[in-house]
Scaffold this active site. Structure first.
Site, mmCIF file in Angstrom:
data_model
loop_
_atom_site.group_PDB
_atom_site.id
_atom_site.type_symbol
_atom_site.label_atom_id
_atom_site.label_comp_id
_atom_site.label_asym_id
_atom_site.label_seq_id
_atom_site.Cartn_x
_atom_site.Cartn_y
_atom_site.Cartn_z
ATOM 1 N N HIS A 67 42.224 38.134 49.965
ATOM 2 C CA HIS A 67 43.685 38.703 50.755
ATOM 3 C C HIS A 67 44.128 37.500 51.422
ATOM 4 O O HIS A 67 45.368 37.105 51.131
ATOM 5 C CB HIS A 67 42.373 39.441 52.236
ATOM 6 C CG HIS A 67 43.527 39.740 52.840
ATOM 7 N ND1 HIS A 67 43.579 40.628 52.692
ATOM 8 C CD2 HIS A 67 44.262 39.307 53.959
ATOM 9 C CE1 HIS A 67 44.523 41.182 54.085
ATOM 10 N NE2 HIS A 67 45.162 40.012 54.598
ATOM 11 N N GLU A 68 43.263 36.335 51.968
ATOM 12 C CA GLU A 68 43.721 35.232 52.515
ATOM 13 C C GLU A 68 44.490 34.305 50.900
ATOM 14 O O GLU A 68 45.419 33.725 51.886
ATOM 15 C CB GLU A 68 42.499 34.335 53.420
ATOM 16 C CG GLU A 68 41.754 35.119 54.462
ATOM 17 C CD GLU A 68 43.073 35.510 55.064
ATOM 18 O OE1 GLU A 68 44.321 35.491 55.528
ATOM 19 O OE2 GLU A 68 42.582 37.154 55.321
ATOM 20 N N HIS A 71 48.465 35.615 50.479
ATOM 21 C CA HIS A 71 48.727 34.701 52.094
ATOM 22 C C HIS A 71 49.382 33.364 51.662
ATOM 23 O O HIS A 71 50.329 33.482 51.617
ATOM 24 C CB HIS A 71 48.593 34.725 53.127
ATOM 25 C CG HIS A 71 47.700 35.871 54.061
ATOM 26 N ND1 HIS A 71 48.980 37.121 54.228
ATOM 27 C CD2 HIS A 71 46.951 37.139 54.543
ATOM 28 C CE1 HIS A 71 48.425 38.476 54.832
ATOM 29 N NE2 HIS A 71 47.323 38.186 54.652
HETATM 30 ZN ZN LIG Z 1 46.386 39.545 55.955
#
Ligand SMILES: [Zn+2]
Ligand SMILES: [Zn+2]
Length: 157
Positions: A67-68, A71
């Site tokens: 998830h990170e 980003h």
């Molecule tokens: Zn996030």
């Protein structure tokens, strides 16, 4: 598991799932509780909640790392890196990251029913977790008087 191992873990996931290197810093944050991880747009660093690792183990943390990294890579490629962006949603689904960087709330402690209220007129039973004064309540169905019984918990699984 320490920061150094986390760093190489993130680098590994970055290469295997995104085909791109992670060139910044990853570290555990021992105080981070409200979220599973954070990405810093200024430094490009990633922080992972240590509590998350302790509580949920490596499989869940790998999903947070993904998830990170969504980003991270999208931000660096100047694409939609925010949660609501289509780029983000698509990439996340592709690599199988966790949908939210909010931490999963701690599993609620399952509390057993310890009492039952029995209506003395219609016989309906109401299960309750806590002791209460039956005189203060009436049957929800017939307004009859209630009687409190303690349940035998030892006989339940
Ligand atoms: Zn996030
Ligand atoms: Zn009743």
């Amino acid at each position: 598991m320490d920061d150094r191992e986390l760093q190489s873990w993130v680098e590994r996931v970055s290469l295997s799932s995104f085909g791109r290197p992670f060139r910044h810093q990853a570290r555990f944050n021992k105080r981070l509780q409200s979220t599973g991880g954070r990405y810093f747009t200024r430094s490009h660093d990633i922080e992972i909640s240590w509590r998350q690792y302790e509580q949920y183990g490596p499989d869940d943390v790998e999903k947070i790392i993904k998830h990170e990294l969504c980003h991270y890579h999208l931000h660096i490629m100047k694409r939609g890196y925010k949660h609501r962006d289509a780029d983000f949603k698509n990439l996340l689904a592709q690599v199988g990251g966790t949908r939210f960087c909010r931490a999963l709330p701690a599993a609620p402690r399952k509390e057993p029913y310890r009492y039952k209220l029995v209506c003395t007129s219609c016989g309906i039973e109401y299960l309750r977790k806590r002791r209460l004064d039956p005189k203060k309540y009436a049957c929800g169905k017939c307004r009859g008087k209630l009687k409190l019984h303690a349940l035998d918990l030892s006989s339940r699984p």
